[in-house]
Design a protein around this motif. Sequence first.
Motif, PDB file in Angstrom:
ATOM      1  N   LEU A   1      -7.992   3.256   4.265  1.00 37.28           N
ATOM      2  CA  LEU A   1      -7.905   3.276   2.806  1.00 37.28           C
ATOM      3  C   LEU A   1      -7.491   1.936   2.200  1.00 37.28           C
ATOM      4  O   LEU A   1      -7.732   1.690   1.023  1.00 37.28           O
ATOM      5  CB  LEU A   1      -6.941   4.373   2.351  1.00 37.28           C
ATOM      6  N   CYS A   2      -6.889   1.083   3.003  1.00 33.18           N
ATOM      7  CA  CYS A   2      -6.427  -0.208   2.487  1.00 33.18           C
ATOM      8  C   CYS A   2      -7.250  -1.390   2.997  1.00 33.18           C
ATOM      9  O   CYS A   2      -6.903  -2.552   2.752  1.00 33.18           O
ATOM     10  CB  CYS A   2      -4.954  -0.410   2.846  1.00 33.18           C
TER      11      CYS A   2
ATOM     12  N   ALA B   1      -8.359  -7.249   2.827  1.00 30.24           N
ATOM     13  CA  ALA B   1      -9.321  -8.353   2.777  1.00 30.24           C
ATOM     14  C   ALA B   1      -9.167  -9.169   1.498  1.00 30.24           C
ATOM     15  O   ALA B   1      -9.313 -10.399   1.514  1.00 30.24           O
ATOM     16  CB  ALA B   1     -10.743  -7.809   2.893  1.00 30.24           C
ATOM     17  N   LYS B   2      -8.840  -8.508   0.401  1.00 26.06           N
ATOM     18  CA  LYS B   2      -8.751  -9.185  -0.894  1.00 26.06           C
ATOM     19  C   LYS B   2      -7.420  -9.927  -1.077  1.00 26.06           C
ATOM     20  O   LYS B   2      -7.398 -11.056  -1.556  1.00 26.06           O
ATOM     21  CB  LYS B   2      -8.906  -8.145  -2.013  1.00 26.06           C
ATOM     22  N   PHE B   3      -6.314  -9.287  -0.712  1.00 24.77           N
ATOM     23  CA  PHE B   3      -4.991  -9.832  -1.020  1.00 24.77           C
ATOM     24  C   PHE B   3      -4.273 -10.484   0.158  1.00 24.77           C
ATOM     25  O   PHE B   3      -3.299 -11.206  -0.037  1.00 24.77           O
ATOM     26  CB  PHE B   3      -4.081  -8.740  -1.580  1.00 24.77           C
TER      27      PHE B   3
ATOM     28  N   ALA C   1       4.512  -6.427  -0.164  1.00 22.37           N
ATOM     29  CA  ALA C   1       5.135  -7.574  -0.828  1.00 22.37           C
ATOM     30  C   ALA C   1       4.796  -7.615  -2.314  1.00 22.37           C
ATOM     31  O   ALA C   1       5.392  -8.384  -3.058  1.00 22.37           O
ATOM     32  CB  ALA C   1       4.713  -8.874  -0.147  1.00 22.37           C
ATOM     33  N   GLY C   2       3.861  -6.801  -2.719  1.00 20.49           N
ATOM     34  CA  GLY C   2       3.633  -6.611  -4.137  1.00 20.49           C
ATOM     35  C   GLY C   2       2.512  -7.356  -4.793  1.00 20.49           C
ATOM     36  O   GLY C   2       2.630  -7.700  -5.961  1.00 20.49           O
ATOM     37  N   PRO C   3       1.386  -7.604  -4.096  1.00 15.89           N
ATOM     38  CA  PRO C   3       0.296  -8.213  -4.852  1.00 15.89           C
ATOM     39  C   PRO C   3      -0.174  -7.247  -5.933  1.00 15.89           C
ATOM     40  O   PRO C   3      -0.250  -6.046  -5.716  1.00 15.89           O
ATOM     41  CB  PRO C   3      -0.797  -8.443  -3.802  1.00 15.89           C
ATOM     42  N   ARG C   4      -0.430  -7.769  -7.097  1.00 21.90           N
ATOM     43  CA  ARG C   4      -0.903  -6.928  -8.203  1.00 21.90           C
ATOM     44  C   ARG C   4      -2.352  -6.563  -7.971  1.00 21.90           C
ATOM     45  O   ARG C   4      -3.131  -7.363  -7.489  1.00 21.90           O
ATOM     46  CB  ARG C   4      -0.742  -7.678  -9.508  1.00 21.90           C
ATOM     47  N   GLY C   5      -2.705  -5.350  -8.323  1.00 23.05           N
ATOM     48  CA  GLY C   5      -4.091  -4.932  -8.230  1.00 23.05           C
ATOM     49  C   GLY C   5      -4.437  -4.146  -6.987  1.00 23.05           C
ATOM     50  O   GLY C   5      -5.600  -3.844  -6.769  1.00 23.05           O
ATOM     51  N   VAL C   6      -3.449  -3.810  -6.161  1.00 24.51           N
ATOM     52  CA  VAL C   6      -3.731  -2.983  -4.993  1.00 24.51           C
ATOM     53  C   VAL C   6      -4.241  -1.637  -5.500  1.00 24.51           C
ATOM     54  O   VAL C   6      -3.703  -1.073  -6.454  1.00 24.51           O
ATOM     55  CB  VAL C   6      -2.465  -2.811  -4.114  1.00 24.51           C
ATOM     56  N   SER C   7      -5.279  -1.128  -4.865  1.00 26.09           N
ATOM     57  CA  SER C   7      -5.927   0.093  -5.335  1.00 26.09           C
ATOM     58  C   SER C   7      -4.976   1.288  -5.324  1.00 26.09           C
ATOM     59  O   SER C   7      -4.018   1.341  -4.554  1.00 26.09           O
ATOM     60  CB  SER C   7      -7.158   0.407  -4.483  1.00 26.09           C
TER      61      SER C   7
END
Length: 138
Positions: free
Chosen positions: A94-95, A100-102, A119-125
């Motif tokens: 699911l991640c 791959a993106k963050f 760690a808190g990247p913004r925009g995680v689905s």
Amino acid sequence: MTPARAFFPVLLIAAWSSASAETMRFEDSAGILGASCARDIEANCRGVNLDTNRLKDCLFRNDDNLSAQCKTDYARAFEAIQKRVAARSAVTKLCERDVAKFCVGIQKGSGQAVDCLLAGPRGVSINCNKAISEAGYR
């Protein structure tokens, strides 16, 4: 150390390495087993190597000799462990896109990937966030 007390760390380690917002922590499942089944385990599973599968098999084989409370709780505890393990397995799938993106350069399926996402990247689905929570990583 009695066999009943010796199985808790083994249960936790086996379950940890091998989950809805309603999944139960591994420690809570072991606590249920300890509170409800310690005497039954000691009486019926003496000499058994108490990893998760063998303990479950021993309790199942000795179902006729178990206390009513243990019969009820061991089924619930092992079901909770299975749900948590399934939830942890689902995180990788699911991640995958979020990693791959963050988390460029981090191998998917590694513990580092979950750490990166936590760690808190913004925009995680939403699905990835939910999977991480259900798996008990936060």
